[in-house]
Write a protein that holds these residues in place. Structure first.
Motif, PDB file in Angstrom:
ATOM      1  N   ILE A   1     -21.039  10.972  47.032  1.00  0.00           N
ATOM      2  CA  ILE A   1     -19.735  11.522  47.429  1.00  0.00           C
ATOM      3  C   ILE A   1     -18.930  10.475  48.192  1.00  0.00           C
ATOM      4  CG2 ILE A   1     -18.621  13.237  48.899  1.00  0.00           C
ATOM      5  CD1 ILE A   1     -20.926  15.139  48.220  1.00  0.00           C
ATOM      6  N   GLU A   2     -19.617   9.743  49.078  1.00  0.00           N
ATOM      7  CA  GLU A   2     -18.921   8.720  49.863  1.00  0.00           C
ATOM      8  C   GLU A   2     -18.401   7.602  48.959  1.00  0.00           C
ATOM      9  OE1 GLU A   2     -17.125   6.892  52.934  1.00  0.00           O
ATOM     10  OE2 GLU A   2     -18.003   8.908  52.899  1.00  0.00           O
TER      11      GLU A   2
ATOM     12  N   ILE B   1     -11.550   6.625  45.554  1.00  0.00           N
ATOM     13  CA  ILE B   1     -10.273   7.336  45.668  1.00  0.00           C
ATOM     14  C   ILE B   1      -9.362   6.646  46.675  1.00  0.00           C
ATOM     15  CG2 ILE B   1      -9.210   9.496  46.448  1.00  0.00           C
ATOM     16  CD1 ILE B   1     -11.667  10.940  45.267  1.00  0.00           C
ATOM     17  N   ARG B   2      -9.955   6.228  47.815  1.00  0.00           N
ATOM     18  CA  ARG B   2      -9.148   5.528  48.824  1.00  0.00           C
ATOM     19  C   ARG B   2      -8.594   4.224  48.275  1.00  0.00           C
ATOM     20  NH1 ARG B   2     -12.795   7.795  52.919  1.00  0.00           N
ATOM     21  NH2 ARG B   2     -14.302   6.139  52.559  1.00  0.00           N
TER      22      ARG B   2
ATOM     23  N   ASP C   1     -17.516   7.974  45.834  1.00  0.00           N
ATOM     24  CA  ASP C   1     -16.341   8.540  45.163  1.00  0.00           C
ATOM     25  C   ASP C   1     -15.122   8.491  46.082  1.00  0.00           C
ATOM     26  OD1 ASP C   1     -17.823   9.033  42.923  1.00  0.00           O
ATOM     27  OD2 ASP C   1     -18.197  11.148  43.382  1.00  0.00           O
ATOM     28  N   ARG C   2     -15.343   8.799  47.349  1.00  0.00           N
ATOM     29  CA  ARG C   2     -14.230   8.758  48.302  1.00  0.00           C
ATOM     30  C   ARG C   2     -13.681   7.350  48.455  1.00  0.00           C
ATOM     31  NH1 ARG C   2     -16.845  12.589  53.054  1.00  0.00           N
ATOM     32  NH2 ARG C   2     -16.314  14.600  52.119  1.00  0.00           N
ATOM     33  N   GLU C   3     -14.603   6.358  48.487  1.00  0.00           N
ATOM     34  CA  GLU C   3     -14.152   4.971  48.597  1.00  0.00           C
ATOM     35  C   GLU C   3     -13.294   4.588  47.397  1.00  0.00           C
ATOM     36  OE1 GLU C   3     -14.343   2.703  50.902  1.00  0.00           O
ATOM     37  OE2 GLU C   3     -15.399   3.997  52.304  1.00  0.00           O
TER      38      GLU C   3
END
Length: 651
Positions: free
Chosen positions: A455-456, A462-463, A458-460
C-alpha cells in the motif's frame, strides 16, 4: 519597511569607494538603462563587448521563456525576453560576483557566500515562476543580492567582521546584535540601503531586509509584499539545506516543508521544486565558476530513513507477486520484566527475527523511531507510562502507524482488551506467552506488514504521479498565459495584471498609463502574401516594439494585430514619448519573410489614469479611443483623447 540607516553615514561609505559596486561593462549598462531614451539595440551593442556577460544573459533568458518555446540564442532576443530592469540588475550582480570572489576578511567564507547566494537566486526564480508575485528574471537578481550587506561589512571592516563571524557561530540573531554593537548598523540595514541605492524597487528591498533580519513581513498575509518575503524566505531555507552536510539535511527538511506550506506548496511540490533548483544551480555554477554540486533527490528526505540491514532475513514476494525479494523483519520487544524479555528474545532470534529491546515507554518510543520495527511486542505494565499512552503516541507518527502491535497482558480482562484495541493495538497475547502461539501471531502480522508495504509503495507512486501532474499543470498554466506567436503575455495575463497595477496606482497615488497599438493595413499582408508571411511580420513587429519600450513597461498581445503596453509610474507625457518611440521603431524596422521585404507601421492610442477614469477597464477604453483618433487622422501616428493626434511623429 526596512528602517533607513543614517544617510550621511551611508554617503560617507559610498564616497570612500570601499563599498562593493559594479565596474566596467556592468557600470556602463546600469548607467545606460537609467536613460529614458535607452533602446534595446544600443544596450545590445554595449553588452556584446563582454562575451562572459553575453553567455550569462542568454542562459538567464532561456530559464524564463517557458516550456516548449524556441531557445534564445542572441543578445537581442535575450533582452526582449528579460527586459531592461532584469538586465540591469543581472549586470550588477554578476559584476559583484566577479570582483568579490575573495577578500581580506579571513573569517568570512566568500566561496560559501556566493554558492549560497547563487542557490537563493535560482530558488527564488523557480518559486516566483509559480507564485507570479514578481518577474522571475528580476527576482533572480534579488536572490543573488539579498545578503549583500554581509559582503559589504566583510569588505569595509575585514578584521573586525572576522571576529564577529567567529563569535556569532552561525546564529543570525547574535550576528545582527554584534554588528549593531560594533558598527551601529546591521548587514540587513546596510544591504537594504545598497539595494535601494542601486535602483531596486521598495518591494525587493523590504523583502531582503525582512529575511536578512529574520523578521516577518509587516504587510497583510496574501499581499504582494508578504508573498515575496515568504518566497525569499523559502529560497533562503532551500539554499541553507542544500549547503548543509548530508547528515544534517533530513532534520532541516521540516523547516523547508513549513516554509513551502505558507505558499501553498505541499511537500511533494517542494521536493520537485528543490530538485529542479539543484539542477539549475549546477548549470549556473559551471557558468559562473561558483562551487555547486549535484545532490540526491529530495524525495528521499520526505521518507523515513531506511532501516539498517538485518541479520535475520526472510523471503517474501515483490509487490507485483512475481519475484522473490529479501525483506528484514524487525521486532521491538518492550517489557518491564528482564526475565520475560530474555526468554522472548531467544525465541525470536531462533525464529530468524531481528530483535531490539526496551524496558520502559520512553526508551521504546525513541527506539521505535530509530529501529523502525515491523512488529512490536508490548507488555501492558511499564514503569513510566501506560501502554495506552505509548500506543497513542506511536500511532500519531508516520512510522508508528505501520507497526503491527501485539499487547501482552491479561486477556481475560475485558476492560484491558477494550482499552488496548481503542488505543491502536492489533492483537493480544496472554501472559505467560506460549511460544508457538507467539510465532503464529507474528506470521499473521508478517502478512499484514507485507500488505502495508504494498500500500505504501502504491502511495509513493501516486505521490510521484501527482508531483509530475502538478509540474505539467504549471507548464500548461504558463502556456495559457503566453501568446504562442510573439512570446508576449496574452490578453488573459494582461487583464489580471491591469487590475493589479490599477489597485497599486490607487494605493500609491502614482500615475498609470496605457498604450494601445494596432498594425496599420495588416489585413492586406495576410490577403496578399498569406498567413505565414503575416505571422512572420507580426513576430518581427513584436521584436521592434519590445526594443523600444522602457524598463518597467509590460507588453502584451491582445489578439490579431493589436498590442497593448502598460506603463506604471508614467504620466501622459511620458507615455506619449514611449508610444512615439515604439511607432518610430516599427516604422524603421526592416521586415522580411523569405525573399519578401515588407514595410509596416503602427498607430497608437494613449491614456493615463485621472479623476475622469473610474476603473481599469475605462483606462483601456480611453486608450482605444486614442487609437481610433490616430487611425482617423491618417495612421502611423500617436494620439490621446485629451491631446490632438501627432502624425509621423509627435506634433
Amino acid at each position: 519597511m526596512a528602517p533607513p540607516i543614517d544617510v550621511s553615514r551611508f554617503e560617507q561609505l559610498k564616497a570612500s569607494g570601499d563599498l562593493p559596486s559594479p565596474k566596467g561593462v556592468a557600470l556602463a549598462v546600469m548607467r545606460m538603462t537609467q536613460l529614458d531614451e535607452c533602446s534595446m539595440a544600443e544596450l545590445a551593442q554595449l553588452i556584446r563587448t563582454d562575451p562572459a556577460f553575453v553567455g550569462r544573459l542568454i542562459k538567464a533568458a532561456n530559464g524564463v521563456i517557458g516550456y516548449g518555446r524556441r531557445p534564445v540564442v542572441s543578445v537581442q532576443d535575450a533582452l526582449t525576453v528579460l527586459g531592461m530592469p532584469a538586465v540591469r540588475n543581472m549586470a550588477l550582480g554578476f559584476s559583484l560576483l566577479n570582483n568579490h570572489r575573495s577578500g581580506a576578511c579571513e573569517g568570512f567564507d566568500y566561496g560559501r557566500y556566493w554558492s549560497t547566494s547563487l542557490l537563493s537566486a535560482v530558488a527564488l526564480q523557480a518559486v516566483t515562476l509559480r507564485t507570479r508575485v514578481a518577474a522571475p528574471d528580476e527576482t533572480y537578481c534579488l536572490g543573488l543580492l539579498a545578503r549583500v550587506g554581509e559582503l559589504a561589512l566583510a569588505t569595509l571592516y575585514p578584521h573586525d567582521y572576522a571576529v564577529i563571524c567567529h563569535d556569532a557561530g552561525g546564529d543570525i540573531a547574535r550576528l545582527l546584535a554584534l554588528e549593531s554593537r560594533s558598527f551601529a548598523m546591521t548587514n540587513a540595514e546596510l544591504g537594504a540601503a545598497m539595494l535601494a541605492d542601486w535602483g531596486l524597487p521598495r518591494l525587493f528591498t523590504d523583502a531582503a531586509f525582512c529575511v536578512a533580519s529574520g523578521l516577518e513581513s509587516s504587510h497583510p498575509e496574501g499581499s504582494r509584499d508578504a508573498t515575496l518575503s515568504l518566497s525569499l524566505s523559502l529560497a533562503r531555507q532551500m539554499s541553507v539545506l542544500c549547503m548543509a552536510p548530508e547528515a544534517e539535511r533530513p532534520a532541516m527538511m521540516q523547516s523547508l516543508k513549513m516554509a513551502g506550506s505558507r505558499l501553498s506548496f505541499d511537500e511533494e511540490a517542494v521536493a520537485v521544486l528543490a530538485d529542479g533548483v539543484v539542477a539549475e544551480w549546477v548549470e549556473w555554477g559551471a557558468l559562473l565558476h561558483v562551487h555547486a554540486e549535484q545532490l540526491p533527490p529530495f524525495e528521499r528526505l520526505l521518507r523515513p530513513p531506511s532501516p539498517p540491514l538485518s541479520v535475520a532475513v526472510e523471503a517474501t514476494t515483490s509487490p507485483d507477486g512475481t519475484s522473490p525479494v529479501s525483506r528484514a523483519l524487525r521486532v521491538l520487544l518492550v517489557d518491564a520484566v528482564d526475565e520475560v524479555r530474555q526468554e522472548l528474545r531467544q525465541v525470536l532470534l531462533e525464529a530468524g527475527y531481528e530483535v531490539a529491546e526496551a524496558r520502559d515507554g520512553f526508551s521504546a518510543t525513541e527506539l521505535a523511531l530509530d529501529f523502525c520495527p515491523d512488529m512490536m511486542l508490548l507488555g501492558w505494565q511499564m514503569p513510566d507510562v501506560s501502554a495506552t499512552e505509548l500506543l497513542l503516541t506511536l500511532r500519531k507518527t508516520r512510522i508508528g502507524r505501520g507497526i503491527y502491535v501485539l499487547v501482552m497482558g491479561d486477556c481475560n480482562s475485558e476492560e484491558m482488551a477494550l482499552e488496548a484495541f481503542d488505543a491502536g493495538a492489533d492483537d493480544m497475547l496472554a501472559k505467560p506467552v506460549a511460544h508457538r502461539l507467539l510465532l503464529a501471531r507474528l506470521s499473521a502480522g508478517k502478512r499484514l506488514s507485507s500488505l502495508n508495504g504494498e500500500i505504501e509503495q502504491d502511495r509513493e507512486e501516486i505521490r510521484h504521479f501527482a508531483a509530475e501532474l502538478a509540474v505539467s499543470n504549471r507548464r500548461l498554466q504558463e502556456v495559457a498565459l503566453t501568446d504562442a506567436l510573439t512570446g508576449f503575455p496574452n490578453r488573459r495575463f494582461f487583464s489580471e495584471r491591469l487590475v493589479q497595477e490599477w489597485a497599486a496606482s490607487l494605493r500609491s497615488k502614482r500615475p498609470l498609463a496605457c498604450i494601445m497599438l494596432d498594425v496599420d493595413h495588416f489585413k492586406q499582408i495576410n490577403d496578399t502574401y498569406g498567413h505565414d508571411a503575416g505571422d512572420s511580420a507580426l513576430r518581427q513587429v513584436a521584436v521592434a516594439i519590445r526594443s523600444a519600450v522602457r524598463t518597467h513597461d509590460l507588453v502584451a498581445r491582445m489578439g490579431g494585430d493589436e498590442f497593448v503596453v502598460l506603463c506604471p509610474d508614467s504620466s501622459i507625457e511620458a507615455a506619449m514619448v514611449c508610444a512615439e518611440r515604439v511607432r518610430r521603431a516599427v516604422d524603421e524596422a526592416q521586415l522580411s519573410s523569405g525573399l519578401l521585404h515588407l514595410k509596416l507601421s503602427v498607430s497608437a492610442g494613449v491614456s493615463c489614469r485621472d479623476a475622469a477614469i473610474p476603473d481599469a477597464e475605462s483606462l483601456l477604453k480611453r486608450a482605444d479611443q486614442g487609437l481610433y483618433m490616430a487611425k482617423q487622422a491618417g495612421r502611423n501616428r500617436v494620439a490621446a483623447p485629451q491631446l490632438r493626434p501627432a502624425g509621423s511623429g509627435m506634433a
